[in-house]
Write a protein that holds these residues in place. Structure first.
Motif, PDB file in Angstrom:
ATOM      1  N   VAL A   1      85.787  19.070 -20.913  1.00 17.04           N
ATOM      2  CA  VAL A   1      84.661  19.699 -21.613  1.00 17.04           C
ATOM      3  C   VAL A   1      84.861  21.206 -21.729  1.00 17.04           C
ATOM      4  N   HIS A   2      85.420  21.819 -20.678  1.00 14.24           N
ATOM      5  CA  HIS A   2      85.635  23.271 -20.710  1.00 14.24           C
ATOM      6  C   HIS A   2      86.493  23.668 -21.903  1.00 14.24           C
ATOM      7  N   ARG A   3      87.470  22.817 -22.237  1.00 11.41           N
ATOM      8  CA  ARG A   3      88.361  23.133 -23.348  1.00 11.41           C
ATOM      9  C   ARG A   3      87.648  23.029 -24.696  1.00 11.41           C
ATOM     10  N   TRP A   4      86.680  22.112 -24.793  1.00 12.64           N
ATOM     11  CA  TRP A   4      85.963  21.934 -26.053  1.00 12.64           C
ATOM     12  C   TRP A   4      85.244  23.216 -26.470  1.00 12.64           C
ATOM     13  N   PHE A   5      84.803  24.001 -25.483  1.00  8.89           N
ATOM     14  CA  PHE A   5      84.001  25.187 -25.770  1.00  8.89           C
ATOM     15  C   PHE A   5      84.782  26.490 -25.686  1.00  8.89           C
TER      16      PHE A   5
END
Length: 232
Positions: A41-45
């Motif tokens: 999820v961190h990479r998505w943002f």
């Protein structure tokens, strides 16, 4: 607290929708055999990573980003002057993409889409080769979306795996959403599927712990195509 019964969620209350809120706690992909895989999820943002940039550099427009999430890739392409459209089945993902300056449709890749057979690049990144639990069917569909001169850019598992399963999105408290079909595919399996679909793997590379491949429509018999670019 998990009770063994499926929790009822509203359209913005399931664990995946909650994961699309910046700063949320981690979420996981819970497979039917009990394995739990943390979702990035961190990479998505975040801003595109070095691995993401290797994908962006091989994108010719127009680009269709399948399962775009919050749209980090299609937004970056637009910033670079390359037309890009994201598609995602989650209304929150589409809303985030557009709020942050991108373009996206709330639609499945299997629905009717704009400019079918006219896209120069179709992206299946962040594990999206697993959409629908049928990589062969998904790649056949995406091959129908891309133009005769275009390419599919696919992220594959770094392990030699070909797995078809049922999964759920799960939060840190063990609450999970409804089951859905999913798949994981490594490079060797991707080559086999591509061969069956008359697609050529024309490039493959690794950046950090992530692995990618580019696929194109097979050249007609009697023509000479470029040999696949392989990592050292």
């Amino acid at each position: 607290m998990t009770t063994g019964e499926e929790t009822a969620y509203g359209p913005d209350g399931d664990p995946y929708a909650l994961a699309l809120l910046p700063g949320r706690a981690p979420v996981y992909l819970r497979l039917a055999d009990g394995r739990r895989l943390r979702m990035p999820v961190h990479r998505w943002f975040a801003s595109p990573t070095a691995a993401d940039r290797t994908v962006l550099e091989c994108c010719a427009g127009p680009v269709l980003d399948v399962g775009c999430g919050p749209g980090r890739l299609c937004r970056e392409l637009l910033n670079r002057g390359v037309f890009a459209l994201g598609v995602d089945i989650a209304p929150r993902a589409v809303a985030l993409t557009t709020a942050l300056g991108g373009l996206a449709l709330c639609r499945s890749v299997f629905d009717r889409l704009p400019a079918e057979s006219g896209w120069q690049t179709v992206l299946l990144i962040d594990g999206n080769i697993g959409i629908g639990g049928d990589p062969r069917g998904l790649l056949r569909r995406c091959a129908g979306l891309v133009s005769s001169t275009g390419r599919l850019v696919v992220e594959v598992d770094r392990r030699d795996v070909e797995e078809f399963c049922t999964a759920r999105i799960e939060d840190v408290h063990g609450n999970s959403g409804p089951p859905f079909p999913w798949a994981r595919l490594g490079r060797r399996a991707l080559h086999g599927v591509a061969e069956d679909l008359d697609l050529d793997v024309t490039a493959q590379w690794t950046s950090g712990h992530r692995c990618f491949a580019a696929l194109t429509h097979r050249a007609p018999a009697g023509t000479t195509g470029a040999a696949p670019r392989r990592e050292r």
